[in-house]
Design an enzyme around this catalytic site. Sequence first.
Site, PDB file in Angstrom:
ATOM      1  N   GLU A 124       0.717  -1.262   0.108  1.00  0.00           N
ATOM      2  CA  GLU A 124       0.064   0.043  -0.063  1.00  0.00           C
ATOM      3  C   GLU A 124       0.827   1.306  -0.003  1.00  0.00           C
ATOM      4  O   GLU A 124       0.711   2.135   0.720  1.00  0.00           O
ATOM      5  CB  GLU A 124      -1.028   0.107   1.278  1.00  0.00           C
ATOM      6  CG  GLU A 124      -1.762  -1.512   1.208  1.00  0.00           C
ATOM      7  CD  GLU A 124      -2.638  -1.192   2.478  1.00  0.00           C
ATOM      8  OE1 GLU A 124      -2.513  -0.927   3.429  1.00  0.00           O
ATOM      9  OE2 GLU A 124      -3.746  -1.931   2.520  1.00  0.00           O
ATOM     10  N   GLU A 183      -5.666 -11.044  -1.727  1.00  0.00           N
ATOM     11  CA  GLU A 183      -6.560 -10.671  -0.410  1.00  0.00           C
ATOM     12  C   GLU A 183      -7.949 -10.693  -0.539  1.00  0.00           C
ATOM     13  O   GLU A 183      -8.939 -10.092  -0.198  1.00  0.00           O
ATOM     14  CB  GLU A 183      -6.156  -9.531   0.358  1.00  0.00           C
ATOM     15  CG  GLU A 183      -4.501  -9.214   0.791  1.00  0.00           C
ATOM     16  CD  GLU A 183      -4.456  -8.028   1.330  1.00  0.00           C
ATOM     17  OE1 GLU A 183      -5.012  -7.439   2.083  1.00  0.00           O
ATOM     18  OE2 GLU A 183      -3.164  -7.805   1.472  1.00  0.00           O
TER      19      GLU A 183
HETATM   20  C1  XIL Z   1      -6.109  -6.857   8.010  1.00  0.00           C
HETATM   21  C2  XIL Z   1      -6.353  -8.236   8.839  1.00  0.00           C
HETATM   22  O1  XIL Z   1      -7.182  -8.941   8.035  1.00  0.00           O
HETATM   23  C3  XIL Z   1      -7.019  -7.626  10.197  1.00  0.00           C
HETATM   24  O2  XIL Z   1      -7.038  -8.948  11.036  1.00  0.00           O
HETATM   25  C4  XIL Z   1      -5.978  -6.692  10.956  1.00  0.00           C
HETATM   26  O3  XIL Z   1      -6.595  -6.389  12.090  1.00  0.00           O
HETATM   27  C5  XIL Z   1      -5.527  -5.561  10.042  1.00  0.00           C
HETATM   28  O4  XIL Z   1      -5.195  -6.006   8.878  1.00  0.00           O
HETATM   29  N1  XIL Z   1      -4.739  -4.892   3.663  1.00  0.00           N
HETATM   30  C6  XIL Z   1      -3.640  -5.696   4.102  1.00  0.00           C
HETATM   31  C7  XIL Z   1      -3.980  -6.549   5.087  1.00  0.00           C
HETATM   32  O5  XIL Z   1      -2.663  -5.714   3.362  1.00  0.00           O
HETATM   33  O6  XIL Z   1      -2.878  -7.009   5.815  1.00  0.00           O
HETATM   34  C8  XIL Z   1      -4.801  -6.124   6.126  1.00  0.00           C
HETATM   35  O7  XIL Z   1      -5.388  -7.333   6.801  1.00  0.00           O
HETATM   36  C9  XIL Z   1      -6.336  -5.931   5.249  1.00  0.00           C
HETATM   37  C10 XIL Z   1      -5.870  -4.729   4.153  1.00  0.00           C
END
Ligand code: XIL
Length: 353
Positions: free
Chosen positions: A163, A279
């Site tokens: 990000e 994701e």
């Molecule tokens: C999120 C997790 O799913 C949660 O459990 C945690 O509290 C915060 O992070 N983008 C990403 C991930 O790259 O690492 C994030 O994951 C969601 C958004």
Amino acid sequence: MCKEKIFMKAFNLLITLLFYCFLQTACAQNVHTTDEPIAKIAAQDNVKFGFAVTYDGLKNSTNYQNIVKQNATTIVPENDLKWRWIHPDKNKYNFQKSDYIINYAVLNNMQARGHTLVWHAGIPQYVLNEKDPKNVEKLLRDHITTVVGRYKGKINSWDVINEVIHIKDNQPNGLRNSYWYQVLGEKYIDIAFDAAHKADPNAILVYNEWGVEHGSKSNVAKREAVLALIKRLKDRNVPIDGFGIQAHISTDGVKAIGDDLTKFIENLHNLGLKVYITELDVKDNNSASYTVPEAYNRFLDYALKSNNIDSVLVWGVFNKQNSNNNEIPQYLFDKGTGCNSSCVAVKEAFEND
Ligand code: XIL
């Protein structure tokens, strides 16, 4: 036998044959390959499939383990490799949970992804307190060398940076105004890839990003900034091998996904990058147009139109029990009943590709 009789016999035989063929085709259509595990169906398209996993799930739930083992060829720890979790104090690393997950992958012949080395979120205070560029570079290199080195040969691909474009921050080239950027400028990205490459020269090094899935104005601007950044990195011989599209989508937002997503994936491929869906999940925000399964299916249809998707990972395994809040992400399996309608829609997207 008279000619008429022979003709009738042949005619009957033909009808029987035609009927038999019809039955065969109808039955073949009913034998849904959707009964197969997702990874097996995805593999027919040369795509790996998997999940973000938790230590608790893998350690304590047989149901969870079975779903993962049956359906995944790749897993990634959802949180356990993030800086705050794994390296909470300057001289303290917590490897217990990540070791368990990565060894689980190795023992079960799955690939493991690593998420994530450099992120604007989840940075412990002892790091944030450090403002001297030389010290920050050392902290960053030490962290990456230790974590990537520990899983050398076990983690096959790493989200090195996560990000890093955020147009709203109004910085040159759309870069996010993160702690790393403030102290080191764009060079922090080069440092991170360099350290990761030195720690495991065979690992596939990935830039992971959100908000690039749609044809919306903001996503299109971000895609442009992403491609420009990758070009700059390539020009500087930074060892970047892949790009991760996070794909946290919603039933409402999915209507803005179309051919331009396929084109974006092709553009990344033309820059020499492997593309990962890292994701994937779908929030139900009561769209009039798309259900959750339809959203999964539509997104994958456009992504898989390109033949350059290495893997698809869904950001969770079981749907969470929270019926009052339908804005939480929906996953592919239900406790008890297993593969749900979104799971079937995902299988169909791989089948129809
Ligand atoms: C999120 C997790 O799913 C949660 O459990 C945690 O509290 C915060 O992070 N983008 C990403 C991930 O790259 O690492 C994030 O994951 C969601 C958004």
